[in-house]
Design an enzyme around this catalytic site. Structure first.
Site, PDB file in Angstrom:
ATOM      1  N   ASP A   3       0.826  -1.350   0.005  1.00  7.19           N
ATOM      2  CA  ASP A   3      -0.023   0.035  -0.149  1.00  7.19           C
ATOM      3  C   ASP A   3       0.836   1.194  -0.036  1.00  7.19           C
ATOM      4  OD1 ASP A   3      -2.201  -1.854   0.265  1.00  7.19           O
ATOM      5  OD2 ASP A   3      -1.800  -1.551   2.425  1.00  7.19           O
ATOM      6  N   GLU A  33     -11.127   0.416  -4.021  1.00  2.54           N
ATOM      7  CA  GLU A  33     -10.318   1.012  -2.587  1.00  2.54           C
ATOM      8  C   GLU A  33      -9.259   1.605  -3.097  1.00  2.54           C
ATOM      9  OE1 GLU A  33      -9.219  -2.187   0.116  1.00  2.54           O
ATOM     10  OE2 GLU A  33      -8.113  -3.503  -1.603  1.00  2.54           O
TER      11      GLU A  33
END
Length: 496
Positions: free
Chosen positions: A18, A228
């Site tokens: 991420d 997301e």
């Protein structure tokens, strides 16, 4: 000493997915989640900081732990029941909520603000520090001035932009996943709110900037709806909103002339299976979820993304590759490489660990299309691995950094490990393969079934080095190691 940039760019033993890269001063900092090596769920560890000189992207420095999950009051010994959107149904004594994907921005006061969401708590938390990668301290929650939180959008995967025109927070999650206590949320897609200069008070109502699964039909987002992983950057006159689509393995983007959007869908930047690259329909590696961001370093642009190891979704490693921004501002999809931050191909000389392979497939290419499971929720169990699946893993060996020797296991007949790319000088060479098991391999260039430049056989069930002639090769080429018979583990390749 300047070293080669490789993918993954951090040491093998570190798992920071991420990744949100930001340049502060003369260093690039990476802020991301923190998986446990060979873990059982997403984001099990505390946040750690890593940085590199903008002039030496092969040398990354660990800044240590910058924020611990216990620092959020929700994870404290006692919590305030008035905490916005705290979900009692997810509370269990002695269980800490994990720190999910963060982002960082330098605020108007010059301090650095860290935004994050805990796993199943529908609120975004903020921590602050005087330096980019120092010890962050909890500041508060993102709320309106009256302490309330808008009941629209899942407050998850925050992205933050702070500029002269204001402070913009982006967030969201797919409506196709509903956690307990969030069944009634309206979730149109990726959302944006403006924040006051205190960096946590909401001063505008949420607006949708990228359509999610429920609202994408009939829009440009229909084929790649927002799932997301919100990320925001500005280059030149364009704002770029990067996100993970419902397909999960790809990072897509939209463009807008304003930070408020809406962002016009433009395409895919990277897939961690190279799906869609130059029309490719079959994955070049096992793939799973993806998350990352763009950054400009010394006039070049890069996309940071992550890949999966151990044959499951919970041990993710950060990777990065250069992108090209065209005259109209658009970004063509790029190919995964083994040398993303190296500013060119790796020299076809010296030893390289096999874990930098960016291509890993089986004889049955359709199997590689298996998306590694999401999981990671309460009560989830570790998935069983297919017996034949090749994957990157490690074993204990004190001769290696952090005591772990990485390798590719389960290289059975038809399995191919590929590296992109090496630059060959056309001289006679020797290639040394570190193998374990009984089997034969072919080494080819340009394609898994391309020109064969070496053949080797291993007969030892212990780690063994096999040295064979490497046919003269010149220029930049991808290199592929294919098991044509037997079953092997593969640790390294060396070209002498």
């Amino acid at each position: 000493m300047k070293t080669f940039g490789l993918n993954p760019y951090l040491p093998y033993w570190e798992n920071v997915p991420d990744g949100e890269p930001h340049v502060f001063g003369d260093r690039v900092y990476i802020f991301g989640s923190h998986d446990k090596q060979d873990g059982n769920s997403f984001c099990e560890e505390d946040y750690v900081g890593w940085s590199a000189s903008i002039n030496d992207l092969g040398n990354w420095r660990c800044e240590g732990v910058i924020y611990k999950k216990e620092q959020d009051p929700i994870n404290g010994a006692s919590y305030d029941k008035e905490i916005p959107a705290y979900d009692d149904a997810m509370d269990a004594e002695g269980i800490l909520h994990n720190l999910y994907a963060p982002d960082v921005a330098q605020g108007p006061d010059g301090r650095y603000y860290l935004y994050y969401a805990l796993d199943f708590v529908n609120v975004i938390s903020v921590a602050v520090c005087d330096t980019p990668a120092g010890q962050y301290e909890f500041l508060g929650y993102v709320t309106r001035a009256d302490g309330s939180v808008p009941n629209i959008g899942r407050w998850f995967d925050p992205a933050i932009l702070s500029e002269e025109s204001g402070n913009y927070l982006y967030y969201g999650f797919s409506p196709s996943f509903r956690f307990p206590g969030m069944e009634t949320l309206e979730i149109p897609g990726a959302m944006m709110v403006k924040l006051a200069d205190d960096m946590h008070t909401i001063i505008s109502e949420p607006v949708c900037v990228a359509n999610g699964y429920d609202t994408a039909k009939g829009t440009d987002y229909e084929e790649h709806p927002f799932f997301e992983a919100s990320s925001i950057r500005k280059f030149g006159e364009w704002y770029y909103f990067v996100y993970s689509s419902q397909q999960m393995h790809e990072l897509c983007y939209g463009m807008s002339k304003t930070p408020e959007g809406p962002f016009e869908y433009k395409g895919v930047i990277v897939s961690n299976g190279d799906i869609g690259y130059q029309g490719n329909e079959l994955a070049t590696s096992y793939y799973g979820n993806n998350h990352g961001g763009l950054v400009e370093i010394n006039g070049k642009h890069y996309i940071f993304w992550h890949r999966h190891t151990h044959g499951r979704a919970f041990s993710r490693q950060g990777c990065a590759d250069e992108v090209q921004i065209l005259e109209d501002g658009t970004i063509p999809q790029i190919e995964m490489t083994s040398c993303g931050l190296n500013d060119g191909a790796l020299p076809a000389r010296g030893k390289y660990e096999s874990y930098i392979a960016c291509h890993l497939t089986e004889a049955d290419r359709e199997k590689v299309g298996l998306v590694l499971g999401m999981g990671g929720g309460p009560g989830d169990s570790r998935p069983e691995l297919p017996e034949s699946m090749p994957y990157i893993t490690e074993e204990r060996d004190e001769n290696y950094e952090h005591g772990c020797k990485p390798y590719i296991c389960n290289m059975r007949t038809g399995v191919v490990a590929g590296f992109k790319c090496f630059e060959f000088d056309g001289t006679e060479r020797e290639i040394v393969l570190e193998l374990r098991g009984v089997g034969k391999v072919e080494v080819s260039v340009d394609a898994p079934d391309g020109k064969i430049v070496a053949e080797a056989e291993n007969t030892s069930e212990m780690w063994n080095t096999v040295s064979v002639e490497l046919k003269k090769t010149k220029g930049v080429h991808a290199l592929y190691v294919k098991c044509v018979d037997g079953k092997l583990d593969f640790a390294s390749v060396e070209m002498k």
